[in-house]
Design an enzyme around this catalytic site. Sequence first.
Site, PDB file in Angstrom:
ATOM      1  N   GLN A 166       0.833  -1.202   0.000  1.00  0.00           N
ATOM      2  CA  GLN A 166       0.000   0.000   0.000  1.00  0.00           C
ATOM      3  C   GLN A 166       0.872   1.258   0.000  1.00  0.00           C
ATOM      4  OE1 GLN A 166      -3.595   0.551  -0.004  1.00  0.00           O
ATOM      5  NE2 GLN A 166      -3.172  -1.392  -0.986  1.00  0.00           N
TER       6      GLN A 166
ATOM      7  N   GLU B 251      -4.016   5.516   1.989  1.00  0.00           N
ATOM      8  CA  GLU B 251      -3.841   6.747   1.214  1.00  0.00           C
ATOM      9  C   GLU B 251      -2.592   7.536   1.564  1.00  0.00           C
ATOM     10  OE1 GLU B 251      -7.981   8.576   0.368  1.00  0.00           O
ATOM     11  OE2 GLU B 251      -8.267   7.101   1.952  1.00  0.00           O
TER      12      GLU B 251
END
Lengths: 328, 761
Positions: free
Chosen positions: B662, B728
């Site tokens: 990620q 994010e």
Amino acid sequence: MIPFTYTRAHDAAEAIRLGADAATKYLGGGTNLVDLMREGAERPGALVDVTGLPGAIEESQDGSLRIGAAVRNTAVAEHRAVRARYPMLARAILAGASAQIRNMATVGGNILQRTRCAYFYDGTVRCNKRTPGAGCDAIDGFNRMHAILGASAYCVATHPSDMCVALAALDALVELEGPGGRRTIPLTDLHRLPGDRPDLDTVLGPGELITAVVLPPLPWAQRSTYRKVRDRASYAFALVSVAAALDLAEDGTVRDVRLALGGVAHKPWRAERAEQMLRGRPAGTESFRAAADAELAGAAPLRDNAFKPELARRLITAVLGELMGDAA
Amino acid sequence: MTDLQKTPEQTATRWTPDGGRDPLAGRHGAIGTSLPRIDGPLKVRGEAQFAAEVPADRLAYAALVTSTIARGAIATLDTAAAEAAPGVVLVMTHRNAPRMAPPAVIMTDPRAAGASSLPIMQDASIHWNGEPVAVVVAETQEQADHAASLVRVTYREEPASLSFERAIAVGRHPDTVLGEPAVIETGDAETALRNAPHRIDRVYRTPRHSHSAIEPHAVTVWWEGGDLVLHDATQMLHMTRYTIAGVFGMDEERIRIHSPYVGGGFGSKGPWSHHFLAIAAAKLAGRPVRLALSRGDVFRVIGGRTTTEQRVALGARDDGTLAALVHTGTAAMTTHNNCPEQFTFPARHLYAADTIRVEQRVADIDMVANTFMRAPGESVGTFALECAIDEMAGELGLDPIEFRRRIEPETDPTSGRPFSSRQLLKAYADGAERFGWSRRAAAPGAVRDGDWLVGMGVATATYPYYRMPGGRVRITLGRDGRAVVAVAAHEMGMGTATVHTQVVADRLGLSVDRVDFQHGDTALPAFTMAGGSSQTATLAAAAHEATLALLEELLRLAGNDSPLAGLTVDEVEARDGGLGHRGSRERFESYASILGRAGREEVGAEGESPMPTETQSFSMHSYGAQFCEVRVHAVTGEIRVSRFLGSFDCGRILNPRTAASQFRGGIIMGLGLALTEETQFDERNGRIMNPSLAEYHVPVHMDVPEIDVIFTDIPDPRAPLGARGIGEIGITGVGAAVANAVHNATGRRIRELPITLDKLL
Ligand SMILES: Cc1cc2nc3c(=O)[nH]c(=O)nc-3n(C[C@H](O)[C@H](O)[C@H](O)COP(=O)(O)OP(=O)(O)OC[C@H]3O[C@@H](n4cnc5c(N)ncnc54)[C@H](O)[C@@H]3O)c2cc1C
């Protein structure tokens, strides 16, 4: 679907017989033509597949190299003689597209690939190349990738090929065969400047087929290179590229030089003016820069590509400097 | 050791939003191991079925016709040729489309998910260049695509708002910015700025970005009487269902959405117009319809990150503390969506300053509704803020990390709340050590390697902790000692199924191979969206509640004949496939034994993520330090990122392997933001001119160096599992780290993204 026929030609004569009709297009690897058909920018009624045409890479007695039009880009770039004798060509091909596309792309198709101008691709905006007389939305639009040399009020598109820049520098000849017979022309005469007919990319006549490209002998092209500047490290078209070869005399003057630019014009741009200025002059940053200045004196940048003339000057100077360094 | 001597973590029995610590936050088990993705083999074998691959009897294929003007109305619409084309089933336009209510826009109601409130194909009006004006349904995709090219439309054009510059001049404040005020002022920042001995006052610009997930959006839909079945690629199953129900005026229960696999979402995979159009077309056609967007369609009908113009002004004293921090600006938006790109969020929480002023405005443009795109706001907001911090560090003659040390706040600078856990300086220290930051030359343009100028830059990464209320999870425990976790959560490739298998395994004292994770289906317990990096925390909270309920039920079933007799939930722990007394090894009974004695095959319980009141008591954010080394070609200005390291402080890392992916993915997307990505929006007609991956440049392999990722792995005491969410933050700070490195390499300060080579010539 817009119906079209597909046939496969086994030799040039058959291809030309099948391809005589104005609505027919020859099909190489299809990596450009099929995309354009999907976008509606090309609507051929018939495709004649010419990838099966005979022709390999042949070395002649006189030292020239003849490359069949159906030879794949990868095969050219990997060929021993090309790599050894015309390194700029191998490098130019490897700087283009991706390995997968190069495996499909043919020499003929690469030469005749069409511009990547976004306004040519998008059928909803104005483009003289797509619809003669429609107008050009690129001139005041996104034109970072567009021409600074030889453009017209009708078209500011560039020819996107890397390979052709090297071919232009090497004085390559293109063998053509069509309903009217055979002819051989310099590659630099094949592509047109746009003028008021940007719909015509080349001087090819109807049904004319590229059968081969010939590289004349040029022993000193062993010291040649191709340098491409683009917006990402790979898989992007050239902002500016330079193909160059340099032949130095004992006294450090330029005996001969070959120079061509990509990403700057509607055709691969042979920098004749710069070459002329350099022959017989002492090699060095100063003369290289002066020659580059002369070549780009007529540059007419657009909204988004004002950087190109300076980039081209720097690149020419640097690439020649590098070749000079290699000689030392 | 008595309980009094133990740390809160050691005595923790249950996590609660108002302060209870999660017993798993500090414990080692399946959590914390690099379990490979359980969906990996399926995907590698091509067996994972995506929405555009689901077979259906009599399936018809749809293609969109989109508008070519930005504003006005359809004048004439000729579908005859398309209708007569081979294989065409029907052509749907505003003339024959079923009546549909405008979608409820996301955040206007907790369950709404519409990207825009515009009516969908209900009248002749046009609101952006690229708006669907017809849907062609045919027997094959090729027939549909061809017939779509035969639809003839002419328009009556009206003046459109397309120039960002002109729209800024008549901009407005959005009602809120994701529920936060558009303007926050602590003290008089402009005056403090004027009076500060060191000032910088800069404008930064960022362009539009288009979503480029590997899987283009697609739905395969059919009606079964009054019931509707969708195979979708969505990151918000129940919100999509709710929104569709509103548009078609139907009962939610009659809609079933399957979305087991999503090929990347990044904020774009919610209900857009293609959902409603496909459903309407299936209704008209009376047969299943697939609407799979082409890559070009994705650029035109799915919004992306909007363009911004931001001002950051800093006033500093000689000692490197801040007297004033101002971050204001405008994002392009539309009048019919609600996505103001929260670029001032980082400035609200990152640094101490005597006075702070943040202000967000929006400028209305006639364009496809912009939307969330990985760290909306924070990605481009950190570009502006973190470049400005670097500029000020230079002004002060301070190392940029040292400068950040001097402005590290004790409490949240705008809310005044304590931080739940903030290890930004540790992230910097760890990163600096590993990256070799001390080798950076302070003076710009000082390091050269042949033709390449070499520089290093650093920037802060930050993203809020979000946990959504209401997400539900059901856990069922069988007599065979296996647990099934059922939740309408989303697996977009980030590892949700894998990680929550680990989590539930530890919660129940099972090995991971005894836990099955079911997800991606609205028939499962309703869940919130996979957005705002919230899915892990929300799921963790809900699964925690479900576990407690399950243990309660197990103790009840165990009854008085069990070694557990008389114990409460807080006195037992799940271990070794059963329940045991926290205080003693001997008092234990296996699940199989409990269920067997009770004559039960299985026992199940549900739990729900409670209100996230922890965020009302604490400032909860994740942090990171992004380190970048670039090489800039002295002749051509070409930029190559040669090394990158992300050092993150996101609380507990549940699975280092999926987490690192990620972070890395976010950083790669950040390199695109920094160097290559820009959606070309032609302000003359609102047309997007580079709607393909050949011309819209995402980074290719050669643009991406080896990316090193490290994390503090310090649990956040206020978050379930101690984990704050990681999806994010990776992209934040990257733009500034690259820009700062470019400055260090060349002395050139580029304040407009992307940093292309022409800006450095
Ligand atoms: C994403 C992408 C990136 C790319 N990047 C680059 C790049 O960086 N640099 C670069 O140089 N190129 C690039 N290309 C273009 C690529 O080089 C061309 O698509 C390819 O060379 C075309 O060869 P082809 O054989 O596939 O041609 P086709 O698509 O088959 O044909 C192209 C044209 O040539 C005509 N033609 C083909 N053979 C003959 C023949 N023997 N005689 C007469 N006419 C003929 C066809 O009728 C057609 O008009 C890229 C392409 C793509 C899709």
